[in-house]
Write a protein that holds these residues in place. Structure first.
Motif, mmCIF file in Angstrom:
data_model
loop_
_atom_site.group_PDB
_atom_site.id
_atom_site.type_symbol
_atom_site.label_atom_id
_atom_site.label_comp_id
_atom_site.label_asym_id
_atom_site.label_seq_id
_atom_site.Cartn_x
_atom_site.Cartn_y
_atom_site.Cartn_z
ATOM 1 N N LEU A 173 -10.035 -4.027 -0.983
ATOM 2 C CA LEU A 173 -9.523 -4.853 -2.074
ATOM 3 C C LEU A 173 -10.515 -5.947 -2.453
ATOM 4 C CD1 LEU A 173 -5.799 -5.213 -0.974
ATOM 5 C CD2 LEU A 173 -6.714 -3.749 -2.789
ATOM 6 N N TRP B 39 -8.139 -2.175 4.643
ATOM 7 C CA TRP B 39 -7.548 -2.478 3.336
ATOM 8 C C TRP B 39 -8.071 -3.775 2.724
ATOM 9 C CZ3 TRP B 39 -5.863 1.529 1.139
ATOM 10 C CH2 TRP B 39 -5.044 2.466 1.766
ATOM 11 N N ILE C 129 -3.794 2.646 -4.746
ATOM 12 C CA ILE C 129 -3.466 2.266 -3.374
ATOM 13 C C ILE C 129 -2.611 1.018 -3.275
ATOM 14 C CG2 ILE C 129 -5.436 3.402 -2.313
ATOM 15 C CD1 ILE C 129 -6.886 0.725 -2.248
ATOM 16 N N THR C 130 -2.396 0.302 -4.389
ATOM 17 C CA THR C 130 -1.528 -0.872 -4.343
ATOM 18 C C THR C 130 -0.632 -0.882 -5.557
ATOM 19 O OG1 THR C 130 -2.829 -2.462 -5.624
ATOM 20 C CG2 THR C 130 -3.480 -2.132 -3.333
ATOM 21 N N MET D 107 -1.093 6.304 1.044
ATOM 22 C CA MET D 107 -1.974 6.206 2.199
ATOM 23 C C MET D 107 -2.445 7.588 2.622
ATOM 24 S SD MET D 107 -0.043 3.282 4.447
ATOM 25 C CE MET D 107 -1.286 3.378 5.743
ATOM 26 N N ARG E 10 -9.189 -0.281 -6.170
ATOM 27 C CA ARG E 10 -7.744 -0.154 -6.291
ATOM 28 C C ARG E 10 -7.310 1.307 -6.242
ATOM 29 N NH1 ARG E 10 -8.823 -4.538 -5.384
ATOM 30 N NH2 ARG E 10 -8.084 -6.488 -6.337
ATOM 31 N N TYR F 151 -6.655 0.685 9.855
ATOM 32 C CA TYR F 151 -6.469 0.532 8.418
ATOM 33 C C TYR F 151 -6.130 -0.909 8.051
ATOM 34 C CZ TYR F 151 -6.705 5.517 7.185
ATOM 35 O OH TYR F 151 -7.138 6.799 6.952
ATOM 36 N N ASP F 152 -5.520 -1.643 8.978
ATOM 37 C CA ASP F 152 -5.209 -3.037 8.702
ATOM 38 C C ASP F 152 -6.472 -3.861 8.467
ATOM 39 O OD1 ASP F 152 -5.860 -2.579 11.420
ATOM 40 O OD2 ASP F 152 -4.932 -4.469 12.021
ATOM 41 N N PHE G 115 0.852 -1.176 0.000
ATOM 42 C CA PHE G 115 0.000 0.000 0.000
ATOM 43 C C PHE G 115 0.895 1.235 0.000
ATOM 44 C CE2 PHE G 115 -2.303 -3.451 2.038
ATOM 45 C CZ PHE G 115 -3.388 -3.529 1.199
#
Length: 271
Positions: free
Chosen positions: A248, A244, A268-269, A7, A253, A240-241, A4
């Motif tokens: 997804l 995300w 974001i990735t 952010m 994305r 945020y963990d 990521f």
């Protein structure tokens, strides 16, 4: 492995709202520490009779804006500091909302719904939290006010779309049809939906809006942004963990960012 690499936190508060802690700079320093590229202040402006200790006063908006302008310049090169407002819907004050958002070069305006007439659905002292109200009645009232709010165009982002679930009370029936109708309005008005991670701190114990609503946003091509709703510096980027993987899984994305109320997309990735 996915990385990521852009952010953001597009929803943090300041002590001006009287129920947040810490100085503005402390929020920015925390954002830099955890590797954010953008931080957006979205402090409360709530024109409600019962809004004491819930919002900055209108007369404080000039100080708020100028203080953040100074910090934006000071931290240029380290992080993008964006300036916005979280305006609580009140149809009696829409003209004022339009006037104040035009007076300053805000980056983004968030629209939120905490009050259903005289009922504050977010307060810990509310009868809604205590379980003294019929859930179906409150959900219907919430949806009614949400539709009224979407009649107006003074805001860019819809904050914590299903906040009504905050205290864990649920409607006795599916509201998929009603929320899909609301998403259709949001799509037609080219608005952005906020993914707000603060729900993990509340009895709801899930993100705002729910994963099902996030999936429907994706299916309808609605853009999203991401915010922690931090009321303390240490809460910047919280949960945020958990967020995300949901974004997804729903197929997103990109996130939406704003500069002077113009939208941009950031990946974001790395896939």
């Amino acid at each position: 492995m996915k990385r990521f690499y852009y952010m953001i936190d597009y929803h943090v508060h300041t002590s001006l709202c009287d129920h947040a802690e810490g100085g503005m700079e402390a929020y920015i320093q925390k954002a830099v520490e955890i590797g954010l590229q953008d931080i957006c202040f979205l402090d409360h402006l709530t024109m409600q009779p019962a809004a004491d200790n819930l919002s900055m006063a209108p007369g404080e908006v000039p100080f708020y804006f100028q203080a953040l302008q100074r910090l934006k310049q000071e931290y240029r090169g380290s992080i993008n500091v964006k300036i916005g407002l979280e305006i609580d819907f009140n149809p009696d004050h829409v003209d004022f909302f339009q006037e104040i958002t035009a007076r300053y070069s805000f980056d983004v305006i968030g629209g939120s719904l905490h009050f259903l007439g005289g009922l504050n659905i977010a307060s810990h002292s509310s009868p809604w939290k205590q379980g003294d109200l019929e859930p179906d009645y409150v959900y219907d009232l919430y949806l009614e006010h949400l539709k009224k709010m979407l009649d107006y165009n003074y805001f860019d982002v819809l904050c914590h779309l299903d906040l009504v679930k905050k205290f864990g009370w649920e409607s006795s029936r599916s509201l998929d049809k009603e929320f899909n109708e609301i998403l259709s309005i949001i799509k037609n008005k080219h608005m952005t939906v906020e993914i707000n991670t603060s729900g993990y701190n509340h009895p709801a114990r899930e993100i705002y809006p729910s994963f099902d609503i996030i999936k429907n946003c994706r299916e309808q091509g609605i853009s999203i942004t991401l915010g922690s709703d931090a009321h303390k510096p240490e809460n910047v980027g919280q949960h945020y963990d958990k967020a995300w993987p949901l974004l997804l899984k729903a197929g997103y994305r990109h996130l939406t960012t704003f500069t002077r109320r113009k939208r941009s997309q950031v990946a974001i990735t790395n896939t």
